[in-house]
Design an enzyme around this catalytic site. Structure first.
Site, mmCIF file in Angstrom:
data_model
loop_
_atom_site.group_PDB
_atom_site.id
_atom_site.type_symbol
_atom_site.label_atom_id
_atom_site.label_comp_id
_atom_site.label_asym_id
_atom_site.label_seq_id
_atom_site.Cartn_x
_atom_site.Cartn_y
_atom_site.Cartn_z
ATOM 1 N N VAL A 220 0.912 -1.143 0.000
ATOM 2 C CA VAL A 220 0.000 0.000 0.000
ATOM 3 C C VAL A 220 0.954 1.195 0.000
ATOM 4 O O VAL A 220 1.453 1.592 1.048
ATOM 5 C CB VAL A 220 -0.941 0.018 1.224
ATOM 6 N N PRO A 221 1.259 1.714 -1.192
ATOM 7 C CA PRO A 221 2.352 2.680 -1.331
ATOM 8 C C PRO A 221 2.007 4.080 -0.827
ATOM 9 O O PRO A 221 1.918 5.049 -1.596
ATOM 10 C CB PRO A 221 2.633 2.658 -2.833
ATOM 11 N N CYS A 222 1.849 4.189 0.483
ATOM 12 C CA CYS A 222 1.480 5.476 1.061
ATOM 13 C C CYS A 222 2.570 6.525 0.848
ATOM 14 O O CYS A 222 2.296 7.719 0.939
ATOM 15 C CB CYS A 222 1.126 5.331 2.536
ATOM 16 N N HIS A 223 3.783 6.090 0.515
ATOM 17 C CA HIS A 223 4.843 7.055 0.203
ATOM 18 C C HIS A 223 4.516 7.852 -1.056
ATOM 19 O O HIS A 223 5.070 8.915 -1.266
ATOM 20 C CB HIS A 223 6.203 6.353 0.075
ATOM 21 N N ARG A 224 3.590 7.359 -1.875
ATOM 22 C CA ARG A 224 3.185 8.069 -3.095
ATOM 23 C C ARG A 224 2.129 9.134 -2.833
ATOM 24 O O ARG A 224 1.703 9.828 -3.759
ATOM 25 C CB ARG A 224 2.660 7.072 -4.126
#
Length: 162
Positions: free
Chosen positions: A114-118
């Site tokens: 879940v690429p929350c860094h994006r």
């Protein structure tokens, strides 16, 4: 079971906690794991070589309905691109819920998958549970491995270029 693999370009290990086939959480650590993990190796290949994002069954039982919805939306953000917290809220048909999106990102138990860094702020990269430096390293790594389409700049790139 917790297994992991080294992400050389980040200088950290990615650790995966699983119960059977379900992923309970994914996180970064400075300490090496006791054992390796096939899923962690796939995540490393995704990050460092541009391999497809691994498929995994995430255990969302500890997540709220809002978090589950937001995590699903965030998983659709393509590698090399970003969205603001407000854009994610608007896409969820909840304009004005940018802070709630930020809280959901802060409690994301599935780093990278879940690429929350994006998900970034309007005025910069924004926060990240593993630190702003790690967030920026992940975004740079993704851009280095696969650039966005010509003429398209991410919010993060626009802020970093200033």
């Amino acid at each position: 079971m917790i297994g992991g693999a080294l992400v050389p370009s980040l200088g950290r290990y990615i650790l995966v906690e699983q119960s059977g086939k379900k992923v309970k959480r994914i996180f970064f650590s400075e300490e090496p794991p006791d054992e390796s993990s096939d899923l962690a190796e796939e995540i490393v290949a995704h990050l460092e070589k541009g391999a497809p994002c691994p498929e995994a069954e995430l255990d969302l039982s500890g997540c709220t309905a809002f978090q589950t919805e937001i995590y699903s939306l965030v998983r659709s953000i393509p590698r090399g691109r970003t969205m603001t917290y407000g854009e994610v809220a608007a896409q969820a048909r909840r304009p004005g819920a940018a802070r709630a999106v930020g809280r959901a990102m802060a409690s994301n138990p599935f780093a990278v998958l879940v690429p929350c860094h994006r998900v970034v702020g309007r005025k910069g990269s924004g926060g990240y549970f593993w630190g702003k430096e790690m967030k920026e390293k992940l975004l740079r790594l993704e851009r280095a491995v696969q650039r966005p389409p010509h003429g398209w700049a991410t919010v993060f790139e626009q802020r970093m270029d200033k």
